[in-house]
Structures are given as C-alpha cells and as structure tokens.
Write a protein that holds these residues in place. Structure first.
Motif, PDB file in Angstrom:
ATOM      1  N   ASP A  29     -65.632 -28.959 -18.406  1.00 13.00           N
ATOM      2  CA  ASP A  29     -64.359 -29.259 -17.405  1.00 13.00           C
ATOM      3  C   ASP A  29     -63.102 -28.538 -18.027  1.00 13.00           C
ATOM      4  N   ILE A  30     -62.792 -27.420 -17.634  1.00 14.09           N
ATOM      5  CA  ILE A  30     -61.553 -26.578 -18.025  1.00 14.09           C
ATOM      6  C   ILE A  30     -60.391 -26.576 -17.095  1.00 14.09           C
ATOM      7  N   THR A  31     -60.368 -27.505 -16.253  1.00 13.17           N
ATOM      8  CA  THR A  31     -59.152 -27.844 -15.361  1.00 13.17           C
ATOM      9  C   THR A  31     -57.979 -27.631 -16.226  1.00 13.17           C
ATOM     10  N   GLU A  32     -57.656 -28.360 -17.284  1.00 15.13           N
ATOM     11  CA  GLU A  32     -56.189 -28.323 -18.019  1.00 15.13           C
ATOM     12  C   GLU A  32     -56.277 -26.877 -18.654  1.00 15.13           C
ATOM     13  N   ARG A  33     -57.402 -26.616 -19.225  1.00  9.69           N
ATOM     14  CA  ARG A  33     -57.544 -25.248 -19.803  1.00  9.69           C
ATOM     15  C   ARG A  33     -56.883 -23.990 -18.807  1.00  9.69           C
ATOM     16  N   LYS A  34     -57.413 -24.190 -17.601  1.00  3.65           N
ATOM     17  CA  LYS A  34     -57.154 -23.025 -16.583  1.00  3.65           C
ATOM     18  C   LYS A  34     -55.545 -23.537 -16.037  1.00  3.65           C
ATOM     19  N   LYS A  35     -55.286 -24.481 -16.009  1.00  6.74           N
ATOM     20  CA  LYS A  35     -53.636 -24.662 -15.626  1.00  6.74           C
ATOM     21  C   LYS A  35     -52.900 -24.183 -16.632  1.00  6.74           C
ATOM     22  N   ALA A  36     -53.093 -24.311 -18.133  1.00  4.94           N
ATOM     23  CA  ALA A  36     -52.398 -23.720 -19.324  1.00  4.94           C
ATOM     24  C   ALA A  36     -52.494 -22.240 -19.212  1.00  4.94           C
ATOM     25  N   GLU A  37     -53.654 -21.682 -19.017  1.00  3.82           N
ATOM     26  CA  GLU A  37     -53.914 -20.227 -19.028  1.00  3.82           C
ATOM     27  C   GLU A  37     -52.960 -19.442 -17.865  1.00  3.82           C
TER      28      GLU A  37
ATOM     29  N   ASN B 210     -48.147 -16.615 -16.314  1.00  4.13           N
ATOM     30  CA  ASN B 210     -47.059 -16.386 -15.436  1.00  4.13           C
ATOM     31  C   ASN B 210     -45.751 -16.238 -16.222  1.00  4.13           C
ATOM     32  N   SER B 211     -45.888 -16.662 -17.532  1.00  2.00           N
ATOM     33  CA  SER B 211     -44.606 -16.777 -18.314  1.00  2.00           C
ATOM     34  C   SER B 211     -44.343 -15.650 -19.157  1.00  2.00           C
TER      35      SER B 211
END
Length: 589
Positions: free
Chosen positions: A247-255, A260-261
């Motif tokens: 599960d890479i949900t958190e990693r995807k959010k961080a990426e 964006n930044s």
C-alpha cells in the motif's frame, strides 16, 4: 592361489574398503563380521564387537521395530533401504538406511543375517532444513505487513485465480478467503488500470519477475494505490505467480505534495530521482546530477574532483565494482552503502559502464545510483517484526495455558464441595480435559517451533499424569507407552489431545474394576502416509450391546466427534480386552 580363492579375496577387499557398514550376524544377533565402513559409522572396531549382540547399536524404543524386520528375514525375505536410527559407540544417534538379507549355508539352511548400512545423517539434516525453510515461509507469508498472494497462471500468461492470500490482504480488501479463491487479480484492479495487465503479464512471463504500480479496489469500492512485485516460481510442478502488493497511499500523497511544491523550480535534470555521475579512471568525480543533494546532503559543487572512495562505507565495494566493470565493461544493480554528509548510511543500487573516447579508449566510468534505503529499512523492520510476533505468539500460548490451568484448578476446587459421586466425576473429567489442552499450549510456548509439538512426548506426559490421577496402587495396572517422536500441527494436536485424554481415562476408570490387575498399551506411530494412535487394555472388555458411536457417554461422544474433525477413522476391537485405534492424516490447512 586358484581363481576361486582370488574371487574370495577380491570380494573381501571390496567389503573391507566399502564406506557402507557391512555386517553379518547369527540368527541370535551375535556379530560375526564387521568391516571398516561399520567402524567409521558406529565407532567400534571389529575387535570390540565381534561375538557381541547387534542390540548394542539399537535404541531401546526401536526394539520391536527390529524384531519385526528380523521376522521378515527369517521368513526368507529381504528388506531394502529401510531408514532407521542406530546408536554409535559414543551414544550418539546415527541416521542410517539399511538393507537386510538372509544368509544360507550350502544346504539351503538359514544360518545368519547380513546388514548393509549407509550413513544418511547429512541427508536427514538437509530434509529438516528444507522443512524449516517452508515453515518460515508460511510464517513470513501470514505475518508480513504487505499483501502477499499466490495465483495460478493461465495459458495466455495472465494470472489466474488466487491460490492463497495472506491475512493483511483479506483485511485490506475486505473479501473473505473463500471469496478470494474464486477471484482473479483483474477482479480487484481498478477498471481503468486493467488494460495494463497484459503488458505486465508479458514482462513477468519473459523475465520471471515484474514490478509495477496499480490501483486495487476494496469490496466496498475504496481505491488503494499499490506497488506490486510479482515473481514466477514452481509449486508442486506448476508455475505460479507470487505477488507482494504494498500500500503506497501515503507515499503517493507525499510524492504528489513534493511535485506540487517543487514543480516550478526544477529543470528536467533535477526531476530525475536517480543520481547520475561520471568519474575519471582514477575515481575522481567529474560530473554529478543535482539530485545528489536530496539523498546525501552534498551540493554537486562540493563533490566535483573529489574521489568517490571518500563516500564508500566499505572500500572493498569500490575495488570489486572496478574489477567487474573492467572485466565485463559494465555492472548492473550492484548494491553498495555510501556515507552522507551527516555520516548517515545511504543504501543505493548502482548501474555503471565504461566511458570511451572517439578512439574507443576507456577514459572513465559513467553510472547511476538509485536510493534503496527505504526498502532496506523495511526489510530490517520486517525481520524485527517477525521476531516480535514470535515472542507475542509464545506469550499467547503461555497465557492460554495459564487460563486453562486456572479453569482446571477452579473445577478441582469446586469438586471439593460436591458430595454426589457422579457429579464429582463429571467435574474431574472436565478438569482433565482442560489440563490436556493446557499441556499442548505449554509444549508450544516452550518449543522453538510455534506451530508444531512433539506429540509422542505429549502422549507420554499426559498418560503418566492420568495414570497417577486414577491409579492409587501402581502394582495393579501396568502402563506401557510405545510412541514415536512425531511433530504435529496445532490444528491436529488440540483435538487429538482431547481424544488421547478420553481414551486413556476410559481404560483407567473402567477396564479393571474391583482391584483387577491388568495392562494398558498406548501406541502412536507413523505408518506409510498416515498416523495411528491406539489404546489397548486386557481388562473386562467393552460391552457387546453398546454401540460406542451412538452412546450417552460424553467421553465417547467427544472421541467420535473429534475423530471426524481431524478426518480420521476410529475402530473398536473387543477381542482380549478393548482396543480403540484412531487412524488419520495430518490436517492440510
């Protein structure tokens, strides 16, 4: 020397030089010949054993087994490649494979027995190591933090139905195990991502492994981005796919947040997550991408003209890498450990090759570094997690055992207030049932194998305890226990433990009324591909007018029900006392 003598001498030389033990003995078991191979395996010289009985090599628990083999030989039969255990001069167990043959004199009379024994100790150790490896796989499979699944492979190369799914996969996606076993990976993949599956399947078929990201759908429609590592291997002669889905949900959010930044400030070169570099032949850095700062803390300008050896944790890695590149021209996916600016460790995978000038002369090395620190840390965490789970499982077994012993003690205390003998016996039997289950959990938390126990040892302990509970005069009833050291899974051990308790208790309570003397035999062994457990007594016998499978006796109801639970078969033999025999195979769960 005539030809006959030459042949005899040649045969004697072959026997003496054999690595196998070649032994002959009389029908009474007295050793008559003993070669060098026997000395190597058992430690005794010929002078020490000639004329002595072969029983010096036989463990006491195997006496009956040996008698059966000798009986076959005396009937003129041979025994080929029989695996058993012998005891050497130093009281150590030796695994051997033996072949026994009858010896006849010139008149055709049986006069002795020949034995050829081969030491298979190393082979047995290898078999045990393989078994432990398989059990470790199942422990990792069910305790991993990632979803792990096994799938069949269809003729078109696409993964077929699920063969197995670990607990985290069931919990994450919300399907039951039975539902999974009727589904394929396409059933849990987001619709728009299913078109990618044929290409991934093709890579898997060509390379034997593939890594990709995809989106899983839970039973209630939730979308979960995952990173999948898929490998092909053989299981029972058929190719299957092993998929590890993270599960890479958190990693995807961080990426996404990082993109964006930083999107407006980066150029194409800075967008590359891998680190690209060039060095001269002396190992001095001449070019390196800005991404190095993200991983190491160094700005590119700080590294130019510096030797790469400065940043290696182990200088031998650099030496090996250079040798491989010089020999092959390139190196792929070689893992090394570097030091960051803050002296932290950076695990990287490198691909590198020689750089050539226009005249095809080597002028340097060009390569890339990929950060695999997260993967390495997760591997370390997974290893630590497995250790923690093993300790937790031991504690669970310990607590279950303690709780069962508390129940047993409470029943014992309560029975002290009961005057009615029948009611008191009910409490006593319930107490023993709780203790029989507690003994299994005690064996489990004391064992290095948290899924299996030595059931032969368990039977011995339980039978001895029940004997001391029910028999006040030890001279009246003789208890004989003949069990093999057999490891059984907990799913088989618990119901079988209750069966053992009921059958032994039944004989101790009912077989010898009014001070009658007698004998109880308890046997447990592996026969061909199944196990046999039997309790036999020479007491008053089981009543002819009672069908043990349809009786009001709670104990026999328990025995019958639990025998069905382990897919076993129960038989009652009424001749010369009573014998209950349970035949079963270990449950395949």
């Amino acid at each position: 020397m005539d030809k006959k003598d030459e042949k005899i001498q040649l045969l004697a030389n072959v026997v003496e030089s054999s690595d196998d033990a070649i032994i002959t003995k009389t029908l009474d078991g007295n050793i008559t010949t003993w070669n060098k191979g026997a000395e190597l395996i058992y430690g005794y010289s010929a002078e020490e054993v000639i004329g002595k009985n072969i029983s010096i090599l036989t463990p006491p628990s195997l006496k009956s087994e040996i008698n059966q083999l000798i009986k076959k030989i005396k009937n003129g039969k041979r025994v080929f490649h029989y695996d058993t255990i012998r005891i050497d001069k130093y009281s150590k167990k030796v695994d051997v494979s033996i072949t026994l043959s009858p010896i006849f004199d010139n008149s055709g009379n049986l006069v002795g027995i020949s034995t050829i024994a081969r030491d298979i100790t190393k082979q047995k150790k290898s078999e045990i190591a393989l078994k432990e490896s398989e059990e470790l796989f199942h422990e990792v499979f069910n305790n991993a933090n990632d979803m792990i699944s096994l799938n069949s492979i269809k003729d078109d190369g696409l993964p077929g139905k699920f063969i197995d799914v670990n607990e985290i996969g069931i919990e994450r996606l919300g399907y039951t195990r039975d539902e999974f076993l009727n589904m394929t990976p396409a059933d849990i993949v987001a619709h728009e991502k299913r078109s990618e599956m044929p290409e991934n399947a093709l890579k898997l078929s060509e390379r034997g492994y593939v890594e990709f990201e995809i989106i899983h759908l839970t039973k209630d429609g939730k979308r979960i981005p995952v990173e999948v590592n898929n490998h092909i291997f053989e299981l029972n002669g058929k190719k299957v796919a092993l998929a590890i889905s993270r599960d890479i949900t958190e990693r995807k959010k961080a990426e996404e947040a990082l993109k964006n930044s930083e999107r407006r400030y980066r150029n194409i070169f800075e967008n590359v997550q891998d680190i690209f570099y060039q060095t001269d032949l002396n190992g001095n850095i001449i070019e390196i991408s800005p991404s190095i700062e993200r991983y190491s803390g160094y700005k590119p300008a700080e590294l130019i003209n510096k030797s790469v050896e400065t940043f290696y944790l182990n200088s031998e890695d650099r030496t090996y890498l250079i040798k491989e590149i010089e020999k092959k021209g390139e190196i792929a996916d070689y893992e090394i450990i570097l030091k960051t600016k803050n002296n932290n460790l950076l695990y990287v995978s490198t691909n590198a090759h020689l750089l050539f000038d226009s005249s095809k002369n080597a002028i340097g090395i060009e390569g890339s570094l990929r950060d695999i620190t997260e993967r390495k840390n997760i591997e370390i965490q997974l290893k630590n997690s497995l250790t923690e789970k093993e300790m937790l499982l031991k504690e669970i077994h310990h607590r279950v055992k303690n709780n069962l012993m508390i129940i047993s003690s409470l029943l014992n205390l309560q029975s002290g207030y009961i005057k009615d003998k029948a009611s008191k016996n009910i409490f006593k039997e319930s107490e023993n049932r709780a203790r029989s289950m507690a003994l299994i959990h005690e064996r489990l938390y004391q064992s290095t194998d948290l899924k299996r126990i030595d059931f032969g040892d368990y039977i011995t302990s339980l039978a001895t305890e029940l004997f001391h509970t029910y028999v006040s005069d030890r001279n009246i009833i003789e208890l004989k226990i003949n069990v093999e050291d057999i490891l059984l899974d907990i799913n088989t051990s618990i119901p079988l433990g209750l069966i053992v308790n009921e059958l032994i208790t039944n004989s101790l309570k009912h077989a010898f009324p009014n001070g009658m003397k007698g004998k109880i035999n308890i046997n447990f062994y592996l026969k061909n591909d199944h196990y046999e457990f039997a309790v036999k007594d020479d007491g008053i016998g089981f009543p002819e007018d009672i069908d043990f499978q349809n009786t009001n006796s709670l104990g026999l109801q328990i025995v019958t029900s639990l025998t069905e639970q382990i897919d076993g078969e129960i038989k009652l033999e009424r001749s010369n006392g009573t014998e209950f025999k349970i035949t079963f195979k270990e449950l395949d769960l």
